[in-house]
Scaffold this motif. Structure first.
Motif, mmCIF file in Angstrom:
data_model
loop_
_atom_site.group_PDB
_atom_site.id
_atom_site.type_symbol
_atom_site.label_atom_id
_atom_site.label_comp_id
_atom_site.label_asym_id
_atom_site.label_seq_id
_atom_site.Cartn_x
_atom_site.Cartn_y
_atom_site.Cartn_z
ATOM 1 N N GLN A 56 0.827 -1.197 0.000
ATOM 2 C CA GLN A 56 0.000 0.000 0.000
ATOM 3 C C GLN A 56 0.859 1.243 0.000
ATOM 4 O O GLN A 56 1.961 1.261 0.557
ATOM 5 C CB GLN A 56 -0.922 0.016 1.219
ATOM 6 C CG GLN A 56 -2.026 -1.027 1.182
ATOM 7 C CD GLN A 56 -2.993 -0.857 2.333
ATOM 8 O OE1 GLN A 56 -2.589 -0.824 3.484
ATOM 9 N NE2 GLN A 56 -4.279 -0.734 2.025
ATOM 10 N N VAL A 58 0.967 5.650 0.575
ATOM 11 C CA VAL A 58 0.521 6.651 1.539
ATOM 12 C C VAL A 58 0.044 7.861 0.750
ATOM 13 O O VAL A 58 0.707 8.311 -0.189
ATOM 14 C CB VAL A 58 1.663 7.032 2.502
ATOM 15 C CG1 VAL A 58 1.257 8.183 3.395
ATOM 16 C CG2 VAL A 58 2.066 5.827 3.337
ATOM 17 N N GLU A 59 -1.105 8.390 1.141
ATOM 18 C CA GLU A 59 -1.789 9.409 0.347
ATOM 19 C C GLU A 59 -0.906 10.601 -0.013
ATOM 20 O O GLU A 59 -0.942 11.083 -1.141
ATOM 21 C CB GLU A 59 -3.025 9.893 1.107
ATOM 22 C CG GLU A 59 -3.915 10.815 0.301
ATOM 23 C CD GLU A 59 -5.169 11.180 1.060
ATOM 24 O OE1 GLU A 59 -6.267 10.818 0.586
ATOM 25 O OE2 GLU A 59 -5.063 11.824 2.124
ATOM 26 N N ILE A 66 4.292 0.379 1.721
ATOM 27 C CA ILE A 66 4.367 -0.345 2.986
ATOM 28 C C ILE A 66 3.867 -1.765 2.764
ATOM 29 O O ILE A 66 2.796 -1.978 2.197
ATOM 30 C CB ILE A 66 3.517 0.338 4.070
ATOM 31 C CG1 ILE A 66 3.954 1.789 4.256
ATOM 32 C CG2 ILE A 66 3.625 -0.417 5.386
ATOM 33 C CD1 ILE A 66 3.072 2.576 5.201
ATOM 34 N N THR A 85 7.274 -5.675 9.152
ATOM 35 C CA THR A 85 6.954 -4.581 8.235
ATOM 36 C C THR A 85 8.181 -4.180 7.436
ATOM 37 O O THR A 85 9.283 -4.058 7.973
ATOM 38 C CB THR A 85 6.408 -3.374 9.007
ATOM 39 O OG1 THR A 85 5.123 -3.707 9.523
ATOM 40 C CG2 THR A 85 6.291 -2.147 8.115
ATOM 41 N N ALA A 230 -0.721 8.536 8.810
ATOM 42 C CA ALA A 230 -0.634 8.199 7.397
ATOM 43 C C ALA A 230 -1.954 7.592 6.926
ATOM 44 O O ALA A 230 -2.520 6.736 7.595
ATOM 45 C CB ALA A 230 0.504 7.212 7.163
ATOM 46 N N ARG A 231 -2.429 8.026 5.784
ATOM 47 C CA ARG A 231 -3.625 7.452 5.185
ATOM 48 C C ARG A 231 -3.216 6.502 4.080
ATOM 49 O O ARG A 231 -2.609 6.907 3.081
ATOM 50 C CB ARG A 231 -4.535 8.562 4.638
ATOM 51 C CG ARG A 231 -5.115 9.465 5.721
ATOM 52 C CD ARG A 231 -6.117 10.450 5.154
ATOM 53 N NE ARG A 231 -7.236 9.750 4.518
ATOM 54 C CZ ARG A 231 -8.259 10.373 3.913
ATOM 55 N NH1 ARG A 231 -8.272 11.694 3.845
ATOM 56 N NH2 ARG A 231 -9.237 9.683 3.375
ATOM 57 N N ARG A 232 -3.527 5.217 4.261
ATOM 58 C CA ARG A 232 -3.136 4.205 3.297
ATOM 59 C C ARG A 232 -4.007 4.301 2.047
ATOM 60 O O ARG A 232 -5.218 4.552 2.130
ATOM 61 C CB ARG A 232 -3.286 2.812 3.898
ATOM 62 C CG ARG A 232 -2.516 2.578 5.185
ATOM 63 C CD ARG A 232 -1.018 2.496 4.934
ATOM 64 N NE ARG A 232 -0.341 2.040 6.124
ATOM 65 C CZ ARG A 232 -0.137 0.754 6.435
ATOM 66 N NH1 ARG A 232 -0.578 -0.201 5.652
ATOM 67 N NH2 ARG A 232 0.491 0.423 7.536
ATOM 68 N N GLU A 234 -4.412 2.480 -2.154
ATOM 69 C CA GLU A 234 -3.934 1.558 -3.175
ATOM 70 C C GLU A 234 -3.073 2.333 -4.159
ATOM 71 O O GLU A 234 -3.410 3.455 -4.547
ATOM 72 C CB GLU A 234 -5.110 0.893 -3.890
ATOM 73 C CG GLU A 234 -5.994 0.065 -2.963
ATOM 74 C CD GLU A 234 -5.214 -1.042 -2.270
ATOM 75 O OE1 GLU A 234 -4.375 -1.698 -2.941
ATOM 76 O OE2 GLU A 234 -5.425 -1.263 -1.067
#
Length: 254
Positions: A56, A58-59, A66, A85, A230-232, A234
């Protein structure tokens, strides 16, 4: 009392005071060197292993992916050398792979609203949940970084082990390096009603070291600072670019 007797009495008092001080919650000390962040060779297999659990983005970043490297993957030698991770970061020379803490999974990622600061919170996830957080801080995409272990409060798993652990709720740092991490623990003990405990850790040096956990009366947010969660998202194009770079395909990598 003679001088010798006075000396023994004072020494005994010092030892007693020291022992009582050691009974307090330990301060979270920084880790140094290779125990903090590990850069691993970027190969096609490493990328595909990480992609099995989903990569994924990060916006707010077009250079960061990640993923997770399973500790059960084959060959066993690879899993034992690098699991948990993994972060894939794209720089001027292409992509590289970084493991914030071996055998620990990310439970929180925080980014600077301006600049390159990145904070990754990890926790051991093999078997029962680990009893500490690892907080990794970098401002230069892991060219340098700091790392600290935050032991969980002694109030958990008392009087017997019950699989209790903290989950991070909020973290922030201000421009001077002062900040707070807040976590909660859900307790479901026999003959007790379910309840949630809240604790905070404080830092004065940008996350390099942290004070002992402090009990809170209820849910709180960290004081507003320079970080945002953080905003995940796609990121198929970014994943394709990473795969192309790992294959050594200059036409595929942008």
């Amino acid at each position: 009392m003679g001088k010798q007797g006075l000396f023994i009495a004072v020494a005994s008092a010092v030892v007693l005071f020291t022992a009582s001080g050691q009974a307090r919650e330990p301060r979270a000390a920084p880790k140094e060197g290779l125990t903090c962040v590990k850069t691993v060779p970027l190969t096609v297999k490493l990328v595909e292993d990480a992609a099995e659990s989903g990569l994924q983005g990060v916006e707010s970043r077009d250079d960061l992916l990640i993923g997770t490297l399973s500790y059960l993957r084959e060959p066993r030698e690879a899993a034992e050398a690098a699991s948990g991770t993994v972060l894939f970061i794209k720089g001027p020379k292409g992509w590289r792979a970084v493991i914030p803490q071996h055998e620990e999974n990310e439970v929180g990622v925080y980014l600077a609203s301006q600049g390159r600061k990145l904070v990754v919170v990890t926790q051991r996830q093999i078997g029962d949940p680990g009893q500490s957080f690892t907080v990794v801080v970098t401002s230069d995409d892991f060219t340098t970084s700091t790392c600290a272990t935050l032991p969980f409060p002694r109030e958990l798993n008392q009087p017997t082990w019950n699989g209790e652990y903290l989950s991070p709720h909020d973290l922030d740092l201000d421009a001077r390096g002062r900040g707070v991490l807040i976590g909660s623990a859900s307790l479901e003990r026999q003959e007790e009603p379910p309840r949630t405990l809240w604790f905070s850790y404080a830092t004065r040096d940008g996350g390099r070291s942290w004070g002992a956990p402090r009990a809170l009366t209820g849910q709180q947010d960290a004081p507003s600072g320079t970080l945002v969660p953080a905003r995940r998202v796609e990121a198929p194009a970014l994943v394709a670019d990473l795969r192309a770079f790992a294959r050594g395909d200059p036409k595929g990598a942008r």
